[in-house]
Design a protein around this motif. Structure first.
Motif, PDB file in Angstrom:
ATOM      1  N   TYR A 127      14.685 -43.320 -38.284  1.00  0.00           N
ATOM      2  CA  TYR A 127      15.947 -43.958 -37.902  1.00  0.00           C
ATOM      3  C   TYR A 127      16.996 -43.803 -39.004  1.00  0.00           C
ATOM      4  N   MET A 159      15.326 -37.965 -32.700  1.00  0.00           N
ATOM      5  CA  MET A 159      15.411 -38.991 -31.678  1.00  0.00           C
ATOM      6  C   MET A 159      14.384 -38.695 -30.599  1.00  0.00           C
ATOM      7  N   GLU A 163      15.122 -43.210 -26.729  1.00  0.00           N
ATOM      8  CA  GLU A 163      16.120 -43.666 -27.695  1.00  0.00           C
ATOM      9  C   GLU A 163      17.470 -43.016 -27.413  1.00  0.00           C
ATOM     10  N   GLN A 164      17.453 -41.765 -27.017  1.00  0.00           N
ATOM     11  CA  GLN A 164      18.708 -41.097 -26.668  1.00  0.00           C
ATOM     12  C   GLN A 164      19.396 -41.798 -25.501  1.00  0.00           C
ATOM     13  N   ILE A 167      21.006 -45.064 -26.762  1.00  0.00           N
ATOM     14  CA  ILE A 167      22.204 -44.886 -27.590  1.00  0.00           C
ATOM     15  C   ILE A 167      23.371 -44.338 -26.764  1.00  0.00           C
ATOM     16  N   GLU A 168      23.077 -43.553 -25.747  1.00  0.00           N
ATOM     17  CA  GLU A 168      24.140 -43.048 -24.880  1.00  0.00           C
ATOM     18  C   GLU A 168      24.698 -44.125 -23.956  1.00  0.00           C
ATOM     19  N   ILE A 170      25.176 -47.194 -24.793  1.00  0.00           N
ATOM     20  CA  ILE A 170      25.998 -48.140 -25.556  1.00  0.00           C
ATOM     21  C   ILE A 170      27.455 -47.718 -25.440  1.00  0.00           C
ATOM     22  N   LYS A 176      28.516 -44.056 -33.455  1.00  0.00           N
ATOM     23  CA  LYS A 176      27.321 -44.872 -33.224  1.00  0.00           C
ATOM     24  C   LYS A 176      26.280 -44.734 -34.335  1.00  0.00           C
ATOM     25  N   VAL A 179      23.818 -47.704 -34.904  1.00  0.00           N
ATOM     26  CA  VAL A 179      22.767 -48.083 -33.947  1.00  0.00           C
ATOM     27  C   VAL A 179      21.365 -47.878 -34.541  1.00  0.00           C
ATOM     28  N   PRO A 180      21.036 -46.717 -35.116  1.00  0.00           N
ATOM     29  CA  PRO A 180      19.707 -46.575 -35.726  1.00  0.00           C
ATOM     30  C   PRO A 180      19.458 -47.561 -36.863  1.00  0.00           C
ATOM     31  N   TRP A 183      18.307 -50.664 -35.328  1.00  0.00           N
ATOM     32  CA  TRP A 183      16.917 -50.496 -34.902  1.00  0.00           C
ATOM     33  C   TRP A 183      15.948 -50.654 -36.076  1.00  0.00           C
TER      34      TRP A 183
END
Length: 345
Positions: A127, A159, A163-164, A167-168, A170, A176, A179-180, A183
């Motif tokens: 991450y 990723m 997880e992709q 994040i997409e 959001i 972004k 975001v990780p 996490w």
């Protein structure tokens, strides 16, 4: 990638730096040869016109350029500008975050040899590396070319598909990269609840390191967002090009009766190399994440960070060489008493 030459000047000697003058990659000659060729062609074209075609009025213009062209404060303007650019260049390098420190904290505080603990350690570091990739995707043309979309990051292993999707989904107009980091912070909290992290102090240590890492990423964004004021860059560019445009006319041989004819203006050419070289230094270093010879090779940093992170938290986790007495174990140590001055064996 930044051109490294320190090994060639490891010891000071006569002509130590002279050996560097014949290198091509990252050299002054590679940067300036096109501009110098154009300047030379323009100079000699005007020289022929001045000698054989122009009248006295044109020669008066040449004298005017010679007299007033030197009033342009080129050395001062360029010197200050380049010093700002070089300082900014070095600060940007120092802002590049390295995950090694976090990896050492993770391997020290996230305990366990089971698959769950191993998964947590590897995911935390992945991450962090992902946050760096997303950040540099917005800053470095080389990284954007390598990872144009989140799908390419997933294919490269930074990723997972689930997880992709998260994040997409959001919705935010902002980058972004955070975001990780959210996490990995949540993963630290989960590891504490599952007793993979033994105490709250370790949680604080890991959280502080995540915040420090985020601070470096935010610093890189700030450098990309706030550039050196455009007006100053324009002033420097206008000053340099105006000065040498005046030199094209003002450094000509125009007074055959009083001045010795110098067909090759050596010092004018040297001025061109020094001042225009200074300007080219600024052009190359103002954005160190581009494709110039002295720009940072961020793609190799990305690969290195992921490899070293996995090595520290997984392959080397809790792996120590066998403890063996060193070669000085049986030697007597001599200590000197500070107060009495007595040597004690």
């Amino acid at each position: 990638m930044t051109v490294t030459y320190t090994a060639a000047v490891a010891s000071s000697s006569i002509g130590c730096f002279l050996k560097l003058l014949f290198r091509w990659r990252g050299s002054l000659y590679k940067l300036l040869w096109r501009e110098f060729l154009l300047f030379t062609i323009a100079y000699y074209t005007l020289s022929i016109l001045y000698r054989f075609a122009l009248n006295d009025t044109a020669r008066m213009i040449a004298k005017y350029c010679q007299e007033f062209g030197n009033l342009i404060p080129l050395a001062f303007v360029l010197g200050f500008y380049v010093s700002v650019v070089v300082a900014r260049w070095w600060e940007q390098f120092n802002k590049i975050p390295w995950p090694d420190r976090m990896a050492l904290f993770v391997t020290a505080h996230v305990h366990g040899h089971d698959e769950r603990a191993r998964l947590m350690r590897r995911t935390m570091m992945r991450y962090l590396c992902l946050a760096f990739v997303i950040t540099m995707h917005s800053i470095s043309p080389g990284v954007k070319k390598r990872f144009p979309t989140f799908t390419h990051m997933t294919q490269a292993g930074f990723m997972l598909p689930n997880e992709q999707k998260v994040i997409e989904d959001i919705k935010t107009p902002h980058n972004k990269y955070f975001v990780p980091l959210v996490w990995v912070t949540s993963l630290v909290t989960r590891a504490r609840k599952e007793q993979k992290i033994k105490d709250d102090f370790a949680v604080k240590t890991l959280t502080d390191e995540i915040n420090a890492y985020r601070g470096c990423l935010g610093g890189l964004f700030n450098f990309d967002w706030i550039s050196i004021p455009l007006v100053y860059t324009q002033v420097v560019t206008w000053a340099a090009y105006t000065f040498f445009f005046s030199c094209l006319m003002g450094r000509q041989f125009v007074d055959a009766g009083k001045t010795e004819d110098v067909f090759i203006p050596v010092f004018t050419f040297l001025q061109f190399f020094f001042y225009m070289g200074w300007l080219k230094v600024a052009e190359c270093m103002v954005n160190p994440f581009g494709d110039d010879d002295d720009d940072f090779d961020i793609n190799s940093v990305i690969d290195r960070n992921l490899q070293v992170s996995y090595l520290i938290v997984d392959e080397m986790h809790s792996e120590l060489p066998e403890l063996i007495k060193d070669q000085y174990w049986d030697e007597k140590r001599v200590r000197t008493s500070i107060h009495s001055g007595i040597r004690v064996l």
